[in-house]
Write a protein that holds these residues in place. Structure first.
Motif, short mmCIF file in Angstrom:
data_model
loop_
_atom_site.label_atom_id
_atom_site.label_comp_id
_atom_site.label_asym_id
_atom_site.label_seq_id
_atom_site.Cartn_x
_atom_site.Cartn_y
_atom_site.Cartn_z
N TRP A 131 67.93 102.60 123.72
CA TRP A 131 69.05 103.45 122.48
C TRP A 131 68.72 104.31 122.42
O TRP A 131 69.22 106.23 122.07
CB TRP A 131 68.18 103.23 120.73
CG TRP A 131 69.69 101.24 120.95
CD1 TRP A 131 69.53 100.45 121.30
CD2 TRP A 131 71.06 101.31 120.47
NE1 TRP A 131 70.38 99.09 120.53
CE2 TRP A 131 71.72 100.28 120.41
CE3 TRP A 131 71.84 102.88 119.83
CZ2 TRP A 131 72.99 100.15 119.61
CZ3 TRP A 131 72.71 102.15 119.72
CH2 TRP A 131 73.45 101.45 119.73
N GLY A 132 67.26 104.87 122.85
CA GLY A 132 66.47 106.56 123.23
C GLY A 132 67.75 107.35 124.02
O GLY A 132 68.20 108.62 123.62
N GLY A 154 72.99 116.08 115.32
CA GLY A 154 72.16 116.88 115.47
C GLY A 154 70.97 116.88 116.06
O GLY A 154 71.44 116.98 117.30
N LYS A 155 69.82 116.33 115.46
CA LYS A 155 68.26 116.49 116.61
C LYS A 155 68.14 114.69 117.05
O LYS A 155 67.04 114.73 117.44
CB LYS A 155 67.40 116.97 115.69
CG LYS A 155 67.56 118.68 114.92
CD LYS A 155 66.37 119.30 114.83
CE LYS A 155 66.43 120.60 114.75
NZ LYS A 155 64.94 120.79 114.30
N GLY A 156 69.49 113.93 116.49
CA GLY A 156 69.26 113.06 117.15
C GLY A 156 68.58 111.88 116.21
O GLY A 156 67.90 112.09 114.59
N LYS A 157 67.17 111.13 116.57
CA LYS A 157 66.19 110.47 115.69
C LYS A 157 65.33 111.46 115.29
O LYS A 157 64.69 111.08 114.25
CB LYS A 157 65.53 109.65 116.74
CG LYS A 157 64.75 110.04 117.82
CD LYS A 157 63.87 107.98 119.04
CE LYS A 157 63.35 109.40 120.34
NZ LYS A 157 63.25 108.15 120.57
N ALA A 158 65.62 112.62 115.97
CA ALA A 158 64.17 113.71 115.65
C ALA A 158 64.46 114.30 114.12
O ALA A 158 63.77 114.90 113.21
CB ALA A 158 63.64 114.91 116.48
N SER A 241 59.91 100.11 117.39
CA SER A 241 60.31 100.99 119.08
C SER A 241 60.92 101.95 118.82
O SER A 241 60.96 102.49 120.19
CB SER A 241 61.50 99.69 119.15
OG SER A 241 60.41 98.21 119.14
N ILE A 242 61.91 102.43 117.29
CA ILE A 242 62.17 103.26 118.18
C ILE A 242 62.05 104.85 117.15
O ILE A 242 61.72 106.09 118.12
CB ILE A 242 63.44 103.83 116.97
CG1 ILE A 242 65.07 102.51 118.01
CG2 ILE A 242 65.15 104.96 117.24
CD1 ILE A 242 65.64 101.85 117.31
N THR A 243 61.49 104.82 116.32
CA THR A 243 61.55 105.87 115.11
C THR A 243 59.87 106.09 115.14
O THR A 243 59.15 107.15 114.64
CB THR A 243 62.11 106.09 113.94
OG1 THR A 243 61.85 105.70 113.13
CG2 THR A 243 63.06 106.19 114.91
N ARG A 244 59.46 104.89 115.28
CA ARG A 244 57.46 104.92 114.38
C ARG A 244 57.39 105.29 112.84
O ARG A 244 56.41 105.83 112.16
CB ARG A 244 56.58 105.86 115.15
CG ARG A 244 56.10 105.58 116.56
CD ARG A 244 56.08 103.99 116.64
NE ARG A 244 55.14 103.60 117.57
CZ ARG A 244 55.39 103.44 119.05
NH1 ARG A 244 56.87 102.97 119.15
NH2 ARG A 244 55.07 103.11 120.04
#
Length: 300
Positions: A131-132, A154-158, A241-244
């Motif tokens: 997914w990342g 946008g900036k995705g998961k950030a 797993s994805i964003t902490r």
């Protein structure tokens, strides 16, 4: 003769009782060590100020009072409720749609069933890496495919405004196949002659769904809704797993707050108080759903 058979029956009953306890003993021992004892220990810890260093200090309801007055707890509680209110109906609805589609005789039906169920058994590490890459705003496939439609990642998961949506999408994707299997099992129990009689009477597919399928799936729906709600309220693995929990705690839920305060800040007392509050929330929601669906239970 009856005087001789009575001790024999008593001995046989005693032998069966001992055998039953011996069969139960391993499971009872495992549950006692790994489930019951941690529950009792965490309940005790919630009334103590406890960390890795130094002795624990009894503070009564101090951890619970601190939790109620903590804006971080209220923020994560809101995140948890929003997550559950969106992910639960979306997951159950998609699972029902896929089950209705794949209950029919279709070409490659077994392949599609396996493909939808596969995320339920994938490892968290594989899921996070896949997914990342998929959602990466620079090299991801989804941003590339949806860019011509004007959809920006946008900036995705950030990006704090988009990261929570990513986490919810992964939560739906991970569990929809598991609940689809439950609905397929429920659909298999509905007698086919009901649909044949409805077709003879000229009922449309939508009318057959409203009058036959949905009412007779009420027991399955009750179980699926309760399981999906519990999983949503306890959402942790995809967030870890994805964003902490980030960025800027925008995806942090109560389950992740328990992990952060307990295993990163080593504040075991506060983490235990939040854990027991989450347990009571899950219990109250499950009890309410159970009462609601029990009034609509159908036996056939």
């Amino acid at each position: 003769m009856p005087q001789r058979s009575r001790p024999l029956r008593h001995s046989l009953r005693r032998h069966q009782t001992i055998s039953a306890y011996l069969f139960i003993a391993p499971s009872a021992l495992i549950m006692g060590v790994f489930l019951l004892w941690p529950l009792i220990s965490s309940a005790r810890l919630s009334f103590y100020e406890s960390s890795e260093f130094g002795p624990s200090t009894f503070v009564g309801l101090g951890n619970y009072r601190a939790m109620v007055g903590d804006p971080i707890f209220r923020r994560d509680l809101l995140h948890t409720l929003v997550y559950a209110l969106i992910v639960t109906p979306a997951t159950v609805g998609l699972a029902l749609v896929f089950a209705l589609m794949l209950h029919r005789q279709l070409r490659a039906r077994a392949f599609f069933r396996a493909a939808l169920f596969l995320p339920a058994v994938l490892s968290l590490g594989v899921m996070a890496i896949a997914w990342g890459f998929l959602l990466d705003p620079t090299i991801g496939l989804l941003p590339h495919w949806l860019a011509p439609l004007g959809v920006s990642f946008g900036k995705g998961k950030a990006d704090p405004t988009i990261a929570f949506v990513f986490v919810m999408i992964v939560g739906i994707w991970k569990n929809v196949g598991f609940y689809m299997v439950m609905y397929l099992a429920g659909l298999a129990t509905i007698p086919g002659d009901l649909y044949e009689a409805a077709s003879v009477d000229g009922a449309s597919p939508w009318r057959q769904f409203r009058s036959i399928t949905w009412p007779l799936l009420s027991n399955t729906s009750a179980f699926v809704f309760i399981m999906a709600t519990i999983a949503s309220v306890q959402a942790f693995d995809q967030i870890y797993s994805i964003t902490r929990g980030g960025p800027y705690f925008s995806t942090e839920t109560l389950a992740y707050l328990i992990y952060r305060r307990g295993f990163q800040d080593l504040d075991f007392g506060y983490a235990s108080a939040v854990a027991w509050t989450l347990t009571l929330i899950v219990f109250a929601i499950s009890l309410g759903q159970r009462v609601y669906f029990s009034r609509r239970e159908i036996n056939y």
